[in-house]
Design an enzyme around this catalytic site. Sequence first.
Site, short mmCIF file in Angstrom:
data_model
loop_
_atom_site.label_atom_id
_atom_site.label_comp_id
_atom_site.label_asym_id
_atom_site.label_seq_id
_atom_site.Cartn_x
_atom_site.Cartn_y
_atom_site.Cartn_z
N GLU A 255 -3.25 5.85 0.22
CA GLU A 255 -4.08 4.99 1.07
C GLU A 255 -3.31 3.68 1.19
O GLU A 255 -3.27 2.89 0.26
CB GLU A 255 -5.46 4.83 0.44
CG GLU A 255 -6.50 4.42 1.44
CD GLU A 255 -6.72 2.93 1.40
OE1 GLU A 255 -6.06 2.24 2.22
OE2 GLU A 255 -7.50 2.46 0.56
N CYS B 43 -7.53 -3.57 3.21
CA CYS B 43 -6.69 -2.86 4.19
C CYS B 43 -7.48 -2.43 5.42
O CYS B 43 -6.91 -1.97 6.40
CB CYS B 43 -6.00 -1.68 3.53
SG CYS B 43 -7.11 -0.76 2.51
N ALA C 261 5.10 0.14 1.51
CA ALA C 261 6.44 0.23 0.92
C ALA C 261 6.40 1.00 -0.40
O ALA C 261 7.22 1.92 -0.62
CB ALA C 261 6.99 -1.17 0.69
N GLY D 240 -2.32 1.08 -2.05
CA GLY D 240 -1.50 -0.12 -2.14
C GLY D 240 -0.64 -0.28 -0.91
O GLY D 240 -0.98 0.22 0.18
N GLU E 98 0.13 -6.72 8.88
CA GLU E 98 -1.12 -7.07 8.23
C GLU E 98 -0.99 -8.45 7.59
O GLU E 98 -0.12 -8.63 6.72
CB GLU E 98 -1.33 -6.02 7.14
CG GLU E 98 -2.70 -5.64 6.85
CD GLU E 98 -2.78 -4.55 5.79
OE1 GLU E 98 -1.76 -4.17 5.18
OE2 GLU E 98 -3.89 -4.10 5.55
N ARG F 114 -13.17 5.58 -7.03
CA ARG F 114 -13.02 6.45 -5.86
C ARG F 114 -11.99 7.56 -6.12
O ARG F 114 -12.01 8.60 -5.48
CB ARG F 114 -12.55 5.55 -4.71
CG ARG F 114 -12.49 6.15 -3.39
CD ARG F 114 -12.69 5.07 -2.37
NE ARG F 114 -11.42 4.56 -1.90
CZ ARG F 114 -11.30 3.78 -0.81
NH1 ARG F 114 -12.37 3.41 -0.14
NH2 ARG F 114 -10.15 3.37 -0.42
N SER G 35 -3.73 -2.49 -11.23
CA SER G 35 -2.84 -3.61 -10.92
C SER G 35 -2.75 -4.54 -12.13
O SER G 35 -3.74 -4.77 -12.83
CB SER G 35 -3.38 -4.38 -9.73
OG SER G 35 -2.70 -5.61 -9.61
N GLU G 36 -1.58 -5.09 -12.36
CA GLU G 36 -1.38 -6.04 -13.46
C GLU G 36 -2.17 -7.33 -13.22
O GLU G 36 -2.42 -8.11 -14.13
CB GLU G 36 0.10 -6.36 -13.63
CG GLU G 36 0.89 -5.25 -14.29
CD GLU G 36 0.91 -3.95 -13.51
OE1 GLU G 36 1.06 -4.01 -12.27
OE2 GLU G 36 0.75 -2.89 -14.13
N LYS H 177 -3.11 3.61 -13.65
CA LYS H 177 -2.38 2.35 -13.79
C LYS H 177 -3.01 1.34 -12.82
O LYS H 177 -2.76 1.37 -11.62
CB LYS H 177 -0.89 2.50 -13.46
CG LYS H 177 -0.14 1.25 -13.92
CD LYS H 177 1.10 0.92 -13.13
CE LYS H 177 0.85 0.21 -11.86
NZ LYS H 177 0.27 -1.16 -12.01
N GLY I 137 4.02 3.02 -1.40
CA GLY I 137 3.56 4.38 -1.07
C GLY I 137 4.72 5.28 -0.68
O GLY I 137 4.80 6.44 -1.10
P1 ADP Z 1 -0.22 -4.97 -3.24
O1 ADP Z 1 0.73 -5.77 -2.44
O2 ADP Z 1 -1.50 -4.67 -2.57
O3 ADP Z 1 -0.36 -5.43 -4.65
P2 ADP Z 1 1.47 -2.90 -4.22
O4 ADP Z 1 1.81 -1.64 -3.53
O5 ADP Z 1 2.56 -3.81 -4.60
O6 ADP Z 1 0.40 -3.54 -3.28
O7 ADP Z 1 0.63 -2.61 -5.52
C1 ADP Z 1 -0.31 -1.58 -5.64
C2 ADP Z 1 -0.16 -0.92 -7.00
O8 ADP Z 1 1.13 -0.32 -7.05
C3 ADP Z 1 -0.22 -1.88 -8.18
O9 ADP Z 1 -0.88 -1.25 -9.26
C4 ADP Z 1 1.23 -2.12 -8.49
O10 ADP Z 1 1.45 -2.51 -9.82
C5 ADP Z 1 1.79 -0.73 -8.24
N1 ADP Z 1 3.24 -0.68 -8.02
C6 ADP Z 1 4.04 -1.62 -7.49
N2 ADP Z 1 5.32 -1.18 -7.47
C7 ADP Z 1 5.33 0.07 -8.00
C8 ADP Z 1 6.33 1.07 -8.24
N3 ADP Z 1 7.61 0.87 -7.94
N4 ADP Z 1 5.93 2.23 -8.79
C9 ADP Z 1 4.66 2.46 -9.10
N5 ADP Z 1 3.67 1.57 -8.89
C10 ADP Z 1 3.99 0.38 -8.35
#
Ligand code: ADP
Length: 518
Positions: free
Chosen positions: A287, A321, A268, A265, A418, A197, A214-215, A212, A270
């Site tokens: 988003e 979400c 916080a 994500g 949420e 998207r 998600s891990e 990047k 964002g």
């Molecule tokens: P969720 O709780 O849905 O995982 P996050 O906002 O923690 O939401 O994660 C969404 C994405 O943001 C993931 O790829 C995560 O690794 C990344 N992320 C988390 N913290 C940071 C940060 N400080 N800077 C950049 N990306 C981050």
Amino acid sequence: MAMRRVALQGRHLLSSSHLFRRHMSTEPMAALDRIRKSGLLKTQGLVGGKWVDSYDGKKIEVQNPATGDVIASVPCMGSKETTDAISSAYSTYSSWSKLTAAERSKALRNWYDLIIKHKDELALLITLEQGKPIKEALGEVNYGASFIEFFSEEAKRIYGDIIPAPLSDRRLLVLKQPVGVVGAITPWNFPLAMITRKVGPALACGCTVVVKPSEYTPLTALAAADLALQAGIPPGVLNIVMGNAPEIGDTLLKSTQVRKITFTGSTAVGKKLMEGSASTVKKLSLELGGNAPCIVFDDADIDVAVKGSLAAKFRNSGQTCVCANRILVQEGIYEEFAKAFVKAVQGMQVGNGLVEGTSQGPLINEAAVQKVEKFVNDATSKGANVILGGRRHNLGMTFYEPTVVSNVNRDMLLFKDEVFGPVAPLVPFKTEEDAISMANDTNAGLAAYIFTKSIPRSWRVSEALEYGLVGVNEGIISTEVAPFGGVKQSGLGREGSKYGMDEYLEVKYVCMGNLKET
Ligand code: ADP
């Protein structure tokens, strides 16, 4: 979100892993085998078209949330790898952005065709690393692919303007040009669709991207990137790094070569990205979290309302979400709705997403289950009643029983935040005004749903809701052809549809003067 599993340098993968031998049951093993045979089990980052490890050899283990098995390990990258990925995106930008729209369109279309060709393997990968039922995973692959198809078509429709000039010897033109290198940060709940998207419109416009993922769910992203390379999208146009999220994020934010950040994500994170974008004044799309109201009026068709709210609530075990977070039910229909809703929830099968018939997979991790427990305990301590579920499922791991909580009110966490899990809070209300006031009583503003047979009420309430998306008598409303995005603290910008293109374009005004012949 904190990194889940950082393994030591040189840790062995897969076949030599004792974890793998100890735990992995037949279905996941067969699924992984199939993915490996298709060549789509990629376990390195992608920088400048080359598959690379982290420079210090550190790795992260990717686990199957349904079993705890280690599926694979991927590089734990940081600032250095991200800097190289940005350089490669930056140097490729000049050639990619200068291709004709038709050429970019064709490359995207090839990518779409390959995703569809490999949809079964991609769906298995999504279920293995994310946990959602295979049917939903297949749905995600089709949905994710649809963005690539749609934006391959939109690539050819980036029109500018000619503005009637205020002086006769001038011509005023508006050009739309790509914004430049894009940093895309994506979550785990839609391992493919949240990437396509963003990358679909970015590439269509002529941008290059560093993603990047998600891990928790990097494998789907890497498989999709491999298919992009196979599709003829040139090396360097799409780069993938993963690992230390804050470090990668900071590197993207500080770079003057990255001109746009697009993120899905938590609210916080964002906010952090918005703050961090200020120093280089980057364009931003966010988003973020929602707190979707789902309003069932007395005049609703009860079957339609139950079906719609069930779908809106329990998709991906409540981990989206746009999931219905508060089901507001008018007093006259409350008992009847609650009864029918509970009956429908009882029919849902919890289990490993690879098992036929499963409709509710595990939650992504232990923290997610603890959050759900906290919200349910808070509600019952304040007078709500659990009328179904309310506990961890006896399958163990991160499985939680599909739950219905009645008599929820504004003071409870289930109303305010949420829950991101399989818990449906029922909130009684009296009048339409009450429902609108409750629905809007939140900082979030992503999706809202209403169920009513009245056409005037549909209009009235849709217009009064402070939300970016409204579903009327429908619980599943996302599609590539419509704009998706939130108001208030749910975000900035829109994804999908023709509006999704604007996020990756700059508007340039060109004034041509002195056009009189001498
Ligand atoms: P969720 O709780 O849905 O995982 P996050 O906002 O923690 O939401 O994660 C969404 C994405 O943001 C993931 O790829 C995560 O690794 C990344 N992320 C988390 N913290 C940071 C940060 N400080 N800077 C950049 N990306 C981050």
